[in-house]
Design a protein around this motif. Structure first.
Motif, PDB file in Angstrom:
ATOM      1  N   VAL A 378       0.843  -1.194   0.000  1.00 17.05           N
ATOM      2  CA  VAL A 378       0.000   0.000   0.000  1.00 17.05           C
ATOM      3  C   VAL A 378       0.882   1.249   0.000  1.00 17.05           C
ATOM      4  O   VAL A 378       1.719   1.431   0.898  1.00 17.05           O
ATOM      5  CB  VAL A 378      -0.929   0.017   1.234  1.00 17.05           C
ATOM      6  N   VAL A 379       0.704   2.104  -0.996  1.00 19.50           N
ATOM      7  CA  VAL A 379       1.428   3.374  -1.049  1.00 19.50           C
ATOM      8  C   VAL A 379       0.703   4.371  -0.153  1.00 19.50           C
ATOM      9  O   VAL A 379      -0.519   4.570  -0.277  1.00 19.50           O
ATOM     10  CB  VAL A 379       1.488   3.913  -2.491  1.00 19.50           C
ATOM     11  N   VAL A 380       1.441   4.999   0.753  1.00 15.90           N
ATOM     12  CA  VAL A 380       0.857   5.959   1.694  1.00 15.90           C
ATOM     13  C   VAL A 380       1.635   7.273   1.646  1.00 15.90           C
ATOM     14  O   VAL A 380       2.756   7.329   1.125  1.00 15.90           O
ATOM     15  CB  VAL A 380       0.860   5.406   3.137  1.00 15.90           C
ATOM     16  N   ASP A 381       1.048   8.325   2.204  1.00 17.87           N
ATOM     17  CA  ASP A 381       1.709   9.634   2.193  1.00 17.87           C
ATOM     18  C   ASP A 381       2.808   9.739   3.245  1.00 17.87           C
ATOM     19  O   ASP A 381       3.764  10.506   3.099  1.00 17.87           O
ATOM     20  CB  ASP A 381       0.678  10.760   2.387  1.00 17.87           C
ATOM     21  N   ASP A 382       2.692   8.947   4.310  1.00 17.04           N
ATOM     22  CA  ASP A 382       3.656   9.020   5.411  1.00 17.04           C
ATOM     23  C   ASP A 382       3.636   7.669   6.139  1.00 17.04           C
ATOM     24  O   ASP A 382       2.659   7.344   6.824  1.00 17.04           O
ATOM     25  CB  ASP A 382       3.267  10.159   6.366  1.00 17.04           C
ATOM     26  N   LYS A 383       4.705   6.897   5.999  1.00 16.52           N
ATOM     27  CA  LYS A 383       4.722   5.567   6.600  1.00 16.52           C
ATOM     28  C   LYS A 383       4.590   5.618   8.122  1.00 16.52           C
ATOM     29  O   LYS A 383       3.752   4.926   8.704  1.00 16.52           O
ATOM     30  CB  LYS A 383       6.012   4.832   6.204  1.00 16.52           C
ATOM     31  N   ASP A 384       5.433   6.419   8.757  1.00 15.36           N
ATOM     32  CA  ASP A 384       5.399   6.489  10.220  1.00 15.36           C
ATOM     33  C   ASP A 384       4.096   7.092  10.717  1.00 15.36           C
ATOM     34  O   ASP A 384       3.535   6.647  11.729  1.00 15.36           O
ATOM     35  CB  ASP A 384       6.594   7.298  10.737  1.00 15.36           C
ATOM     36  N   GLU A 433      -7.938 -12.203   2.894  1.00 12.96           N
ATOM     37  CA  GLU A 433      -8.356 -11.038   2.101  1.00 12.96           C
ATOM     38  C   GLU A 433      -9.209 -10.093   2.939  1.00 12.96           C
ATOM     39  O   GLU A 433      -9.034  -8.867   2.890  1.00 12.96           O
ATOM     40  CB  GLU A 433      -9.144 -11.492   0.869  1.00 12.96           C
ATOM     41  N   LYS A 434     -10.115 -10.668   3.721  1.00 15.69           N
ATOM     42  CA  LYS A 434     -11.021  -9.851   4.528  1.00 15.69           C
ATOM     43  C   LYS A 434     -10.248  -8.979   5.522  1.00 15.69           C
ATOM     44  O   LYS A 434     -10.504  -7.777   5.633  1.00 15.69           O
ATOM     45  CB  LYS A 434     -11.995 -10.761   5.280  1.00 15.69           C
ATOM     46  N   TYR A 435      -9.298  -9.563   6.206  1.00 16.49           N
ATOM     47  CA  TYR A 435      -8.564  -8.815   7.226  1.00 16.49           C
ATOM     48  C   TYR A 435      -7.610  -7.797   6.609  1.00 16.49           C
ATOM     49  O   TYR A 435      -7.453  -6.677   7.121  1.00 16.49           O
ATOM     50  CB  TYR A 435      -7.819  -9.779   8.142  1.00 16.49           C
ATOM     51  N   VAL A 436      -6.949  -8.172   5.506  1.00 11.94           N
ATOM     52  CA  VAL A 436      -6.054  -7.220   4.835  1.00 11.94           C
ATOM     53  C   VAL A 436      -6.844  -6.014   4.330  1.00 11.94           C
ATOM     54  O   VAL A 436      -6.450  -4.857   4.517  1.00 11.94           O
ATOM     55  CB  VAL A 436      -5.306  -7.918   3.675  1.00 11.94           C
ATOM     56  N   ASP A 437      -7.978  -6.269   3.703  1.00 11.16           N
ATOM     57  CA  ASP A 437      -8.800  -5.170   3.171  1.00 11.16           C
ATOM     58  C   ASP A 437      -9.364  -4.301   4.294  1.00 11.16           C
ATOM     59  O   ASP A 437      -9.538  -3.084   4.125  1.00 11.16           O
ATOM     60  CB  ASP A 437      -9.935  -5.733   2.315  1.00 11.16           C
ATOM     61  N   TYR A 438      -9.642  -4.913   5.440  1.00  6.68           N
ATOM     62  CA  TYR A 438     -10.160  -4.154   6.584  1.00  6.68           C
ATOM     63  C   TYR A 438      -9.115  -3.133   7.062  1.00  6.68           C
ATOM     64  O   TYR A 438      -9.432  -1.977   7.355  1.00  6.68           O
ATOM     65  CB  TYR A 438     -10.515  -5.120   7.711  1.00  6.68           C
ATOM     66  N   LYS A 444      -7.440   4.272   4.359  1.00  4.46           N
ATOM     67  CA  LYS A 444      -8.207   5.161   3.473  1.00  4.46           C
ATOM     68  C   LYS A 444      -9.027   6.145   4.284  1.00  4.46           C
ATOM     69  O   LYS A 444      -9.062   7.360   4.003  1.00  4.46           O
ATOM     70  CB  LYS A 444      -9.101   4.317   2.571  1.00  4.46           C
ATOM     71  N   GLU A 445      -9.707   5.651   5.318  1.00  6.10           N
ATOM     72  CA  GLU A 445     -10.553   6.511   6.146  1.00  6.10           C
ATOM     73  C   GLU A 445      -9.739   7.547   6.910  1.00  6.10           C
ATOM     74  O   GLU A 445     -10.225   8.644   7.187  1.00  6.10           O
ATOM     75  CB  GLU A 445     -11.357   5.647   7.113  1.00  6.10           C
ATOM     76  N   SER A 446      -8.491   7.207   7.234  1.00  5.47           N
ATOM     77  CA  SER A 446      -7.653   8.155   7.972  1.00  5.47           C
ATOM     78  C   SER A 446      -6.950   9.156   7.059  1.00  5.47           C
ATOM     79  O   SER A 446      -6.243  10.038   7.526  1.00  5.47           O
ATOM     80  CB  SER A 446      -6.601   7.387   8.786  1.00  5.47           C
ATOM     81  N   GLY A 447      -7.111   8.982   5.737  1.00  4.37           N
ATOM     82  CA  GLY A 447      -6.578   9.958   4.785  1.00  4.37           C
ATOM     83  C   GLY A 447      -5.150   9.728   4.355  1.00  4.37           C
ATOM     84  O   GLY A 447      -4.565  10.558   3.676  1.00  4.37           O
ATOM     85  N   HIS A 448      -4.563   8.574   4.695  1.00  7.69           N
ATOM     86  CA  HIS A 448      -3.154   8.317   4.380  1.00  7.69           C
ATOM     87  C   HIS A 448      -2.984   7.518   3.087  1.00  7.69           C
ATOM     88  O   HIS A 448      -1.897   7.509   2.491  1.00  7.69           O
ATOM     89  CB  HIS A 448      -2.474   7.579   5.524  1.00  7.69           C
ATOM     90  N   LEU A 449      -4.007   6.818   2.656  1.00 10.15           N
ATOM     91  CA  LEU A 449      -3.881   5.922   1.506  1.00 10.15           C
ATOM     92  C   LEU A 449      -3.734   6.689   0.197  1.00 10.15           C
ATOM     93  O   LEU A 449      -4.488   7.622  -0.072  1.00 10.15           O
ATOM     94  CB  LEU A 449      -5.112   5.012   1.427  1.00 10.15           C
TER      95      LEU A 449
END
Length: 454
Positions: A378-384, A433-438, A444-449
């Motif tokens: 998953v590419v994110v804006d800030d790993k830490d 798959e279910k747990y990874v997607d969760y 996504k909801e936290s705005g980092h994805l």
């Protein structure tokens, strides 16, 4: 992590990321650094290489750098990484150099440095080499007259290593039909020599290196052809090595893969039964399969978990006197016998278990059942920042609680990209798959994805 040298050396595309000049300067610094410790004689540095076309270029550049700084360069020619490690520590060399990009394609190459004990080089010295490469230190003096070093043909070192390996086996391999997939790499001569000497009926594939075919649809990263070969020829077992033969995966008599986790389980359980596992512990990385831990629990064997990388496995083994550890990829260390992963030693140890127990590999591996695994990058804006996000941590904790002792989730950073790796192991792929997607949804909801990589 250094600018050039990572956990497994200086690696990249030959002639682009890693150039002949890099190799020359590395040799220059090593020759000068170790030469300072020799007042009455010359420093001695041993070099091995794999079968890539570019390995010959780097061998010449390294030898030129070493000798121009006043040290002697000993050439093992085409050999394995563990051979360089063994020769370095047993023949009193100041350090060892292996030219290889391991399991990478032919167009990559690398430089692996080892200290006088045959262990991976200390970060401090590698940092100093990087500073020299980048021109951050003063130019080093060139040797002159009789202080110029010599280049020594040291192919006999390979023979000593082959002798060492054959002496490790406590019983002959007679009447056993064994396939070796040499990956068109470093083991193409040494592997058959060892197994022939031990009396096995040896069947060899991918042992015709041309400089461009190393790891190409063969070896430990492409084990499919070995699976078919073992089945078609009704062999007892098959072993697949990578380009520099520090890894080994196995194939049982039915053509099923036996990965590094299963190999560690088989060998640890056997050693424990013989009273030869004094710490009763296997050292793994956090990426070992949940099934390994369940099998070790059932066998009454403890385990440690380190960061990903055989370097961290070895450091833990050395610090706490553990004798076996490694990775699912087949990079397994038997510390009684080696200072690095050694594919041929791994194969010999497995043969020892099969012969002594008189059990086929499929039966030995059966109790260690691999759990289905799903991994998404998953590419994110800030790993830490993402890892510290409460919503993400809550998601991880929720998945962990739901899985209990039937699986796990793991979230870790990439060392080189703005990527988080989200992994789950459970009783079914659908559950994974279910747990990874969760967890990804929480990012996504936290705005980092940013995106999920394909």
């Amino acid at each position: 992590m250094g600018r050039y040298f990572g956990t497994d050396g200086f690696r990249g595309k030959a002639g682009v990321v890693l150039t002949a000049e890099h190799a020359f300067k590395t040799g220059r610094y090593l020759g000068w650094y170790y030469g300072k410790k020799h007042l009455d004689d010359k420093a001695r540095i041993v070099i091995g290489k794999d079968t890539r076309r570019s390995s010959y270029m780097y061998e010449s550049a390294l030898a030129a750098g070493i000798t121009s700084s006043g040290a002697d360069a000993y050439l093992l020619h085409v050999t394995t990484t563990p051979c360089v490690s063994y020769i370095t520590r047993t023949e009193d060399f100041d350090c060892g150099v292996m030219i290889s990009a391991s399991h990478n394609a032919f167009y990559d190459n690398g430089i692996k440095l080892m200290n006088g004990k045959g262990e991976k080089m200390d970060d401090e010295l590698q940092d100093a080499i990087e500073d020299y490469i980048d021109g951050k230190t003063e130019e080093l003096p060139f040797a002159a007259e009789d202080r110029i070093g010599c280049t020594v043909d040291f192919y006999t070192g390979r023979n000593r290593y082959i002798g060492y390996l054959t002496n490790l086996a406590t019983r002959p391999f007679e009447d056993h039909k064994v396939a070796l997939d040499c990956s068109n790499g470093s083991s193409w001569m040494i592997g058959p020599a060892v197994f022939n000497a031990l009396g096995a009926k040896t069947y060899v594939i991918h042992n015709k290196p041309d400089g461009l075919n190393i790891n190409r649809n063969c070896g430990s990263t492409h084990i499919e052809s070995l699976k078919e070969y073992v089945k078609e020829n009704k062999l007892d077992v098959g072993f697949a090595f990578d380009g520099d033969a520090d890894r080994c995966l196995a194939v049982d008599e039915n053509g099923n893969e036996v990965n590094g986790d299963k190999i560690m389980y088989i060998c640890a359980k056997y050693l424990k039964s013989k009273g030869q596992l004094p710490s009763n512990t296997v050292v793994t990385t956090i990426m070992s399969n949940f099934g390994l831990y369940k099998a070790l629990d059932a066998a009454g064997i403890n385990y440690e978990k380190t960061a990903v990388g055989d370097r961290y496995v070895y450091e833990n083994m050395k610090a706490y006197n553990h004798l076996i550890g490694g990775e699912q990829s087949g990079h397994i260390i038997f510390r009684k016998h080696a200072r690095t992963g050694d594919g041929l030693i791994t194969a010999i140890m497995l043969m020892e278990v099969m012969i002594d127990t008189q059990l086929p590999l499929s039966v030995l591996a059966e109790p260690c059942k691999m759990y289905p695994q799903v991994l998404k990058n998953v590419v994110v804006d800030d790993k830490d920042g993402t890892l510290a996000e409460q919503k993400v941590m809550d998601a991880v904790n929720h998945c962990t609680e739901e899985l209990g002792d039937t699986g796990r989730v793991l979230l870790r950073k990439s060392g080189t990209e703005p990527v988080l790796r989200v992994m789950s192991e459970a009783t079914s792929t659908e559950e994974c798959e279910k747990y990874v997607d969760y967890i990804i949804e929480s990012m996504k909801e936290s705005g980092h994805l940013i995106e999920v990589k394909k």
